[in-house]
Scaffold this motif. Structure first.
Motif, short mmCIF file in Angstrom:
data_model
loop_
_atom_site.label_atom_id
_atom_site.label_comp_id
_atom_site.label_asym_id
_atom_site.label_seq_id
_atom_site.Cartn_x
_atom_site.Cartn_y
_atom_site.Cartn_z
N THR A 265 7.53 -11.04 14.46
CA THR A 265 7.02 -10.56 14.92
C THR A 265 5.46 -12.02 14.31
OG1 THR A 265 5.94 -9.28 13.21
CG2 THR A 265 6.18 -7.79 15.08
N LYS A 266 6.56 -12.74 13.76
CA LYS A 266 5.46 -14.05 13.32
C LYS A 266 4.61 -13.57 11.91
CE LYS A 266 6.59 -16.72 17.52
NZ LYS A 266 7.39 -17.53 16.80
N GLY A 267 5.18 -12.86 11.15
CA GLY A 267 3.81 -12.27 10.32
C GLY A 267 2.95 -11.39 10.54
N ALA A 268 2.78 -11.00 11.53
CA ALA A 268 1.43 -10.52 12.14
C ALA A 268 1.41 -8.92 12.19
CB ALA A 268 1.09 -10.20 13.65
N TYR A 269 3.70 -8.22 12.23
CA TYR A 269 3.28 -6.93 11.86
C TYR A 269 4.28 -7.29 10.58
CZ TYR A 269 4.58 -1.93 12.70
OH TYR A 269 4.32 -0.63 12.69
N ARG A 270 3.56 -5.95 9.23
CA ARG A 270 5.02 -5.20 8.79
C ARG A 270 4.95 -3.91 8.17
NH1 ARG A 270 8.87 -8.20 4.79
NH2 ARG A 270 8.85 -6.25 3.31
N PRO A 271 5.79 -3.65 9.29
CA PRO A 271 5.54 -1.66 9.71
C PRO A 271 6.01 -1.27 7.54
CG PRO A 271 8.06 -2.23 9.25
CD PRO A 271 7.28 -3.78 9.79
N SER A 272 4.74 -0.47 6.90
CA SER A 272 5.09 0.61 6.16
C SER A 272 6.47 1.39 6.00
CB SER A 272 3.53 1.41 5.74
OG SER A 272 3.69 1.77 6.46
N MET A 273 6.53 2.07 4.83
CA MET A 273 7.89 2.95 4.54
C MET A 273 7.47 4.22 4.77
SD MET A 273 10.08 2.59 2.31
CE MET A 273 10.58 1.31 1.18
N GLY A 274 5.86 4.02 5.33
CA GLY A 274 5.64 5.53 5.91
C GLY A 274 6.02 5.39 7.60
N GLU A 275 5.57 3.98 8.03
CA GLU A 275 5.88 3.87 9.67
C GLU A 275 6.77 3.66 9.70
OE1 GLU A 275 1.84 1.03 11.06
OE2 GLU A 275 3.51 0.00 9.75
N ILE A 276 7.97 3.40 8.86
CA ILE A 276 9.47 3.37 8.99
C ILE A 276 9.78 5.31 9.23
CG2 ILE A 276 11.56 3.03 8.39
CD1 ILE A 276 11.15 0.46 7.07
N ASP A 277 9.60 5.49 8.42
CA ASP A 277 9.44 7.15 7.71
C ASP A 277 9.21 7.84 9.31
OD1 ASP A 277 10.60 7.46 5.54
OD2 ASP A 277 8.98 7.68 4.99
N SER A 278 8.24 7.60 9.97
CA SER A 278 7.44 8.06 11.13
C SER A 278 8.23 7.68 12.24
CB SER A 278 6.17 7.16 12.25
OG SER A 278 4.84 8.07 10.78
#
Length: 248
Positions: free
Chosen positions: A33-46
């Motif tokens: 995403t060229k630095g526009a988005y880095r998923p959080s742990m919570g988003e990965i868990d979801s």
């Protein structure tokens, strides 16, 4: 004589991959995403809670797609980028930083109580053997890895592990599978559909990154129960032979 079988997932159960696999996953999404988005742990868990994304390469691809469907992703190149971060060029990547969640003595205790044990993991065989053999020092453990079976929650790999562990003169032993994701719990429900006469137990453990002592930890445990966990424990070492004897 064996009293039952205990089969373990590896990530989040035997090793803490929160700062390795999940870090590589976040790196991969951020890269594409060229630095526009880095998923959080919570988003990965979801995402993992959906029970469909046990494979972290495909989970990375899915998060990229959900961020922007128009981003072109070559899957083989994505896998290589991920592996360069996680495994490194010669097992010198994030994999070297993974804390172990059990000791060799833990498995010795299981054996002493008449419990057979092995591993069914979505990790690649070389990665799984690195932690089991090199870091834990286990000798030729029974292991069904990514290359050996379809992705979870398909129970084929679980049945393959059982076939290697179960003595031919004692068929139908009770089986527990220990995991930390929705897909892991669904493995047991799917196995029970295929072999309803065997006693099955889905044992959930809360991985270190979710052990927050607040609503996040409660929700993580609740999700595992909602998808079939018979019991949820705060860690693998809390799954003692005594607890297993009440379940199997």
């Amino acid at each position: 004589m064996l009293k039952g079988l205990v089969i373990f997932d590896i990530d989040g159960v035997v090793r803490d991959e929160g700062r390795s696999y999940r870090r590589a996953l976040a790196d991969t999404v951020e890269h594409y995403t060229k630095g526009a988005y880095r998923p959080s742990m919570g988003e990965i868990d979801s995402l993992k809670a959906e029970g469909l994304w046990n494979n972290d390469w495909k989970a990375s691809q899915e998060l990229i797609k959900r961020w922007d469907e128009d981003i072109a992703v070559d899957y083989d190149e994505l896998v290589q980028f991920f592996q360069d971060k996680y495994r490194g060029k010669n097992f010198d990547g994030y994999i070297t930083e993974e804390p172990l969640l059990v000791t060799p003595e833990y498995f010795e205790q299981l054996s002493a109580h008449g419990l057979g044990w092995g591993f069914f993991s979505g990790a690649m065989r070389r990665s799984a053997e690195f932690v089991l053999k090199k870091r834990l020092g286990l000798t030729d453990p029974i292991l069904i890895a990514m290359e050996d079976a379809p992705e979870k929650p398909d129970p084929t790999g679980l049945f393959a592990a059982i076939a290697q562990l179960e003595p031919p003169d004692t068929p139908g032993l009770p089986v527990a599978y220990v995991g930390d994701t929705a897909a892991d719990m669904k493995v047991i429900s799917n196995a029970a559909e295929q072999e309803p006469t065997r006693q099955w137990r889905a044992i959930g453990v809360i991985p270190p990154h979710a052990q927050t002592g607040d609503d996040k930890e409660y929700m993580y445990a609740s999700n595992l129960q909602d998808v079939g966990a018979d019991i949820v424990l705060p860690g693998t070492k809390e799954l003692t032979p005594e607890i297993l004897s009440t379940l199997l």
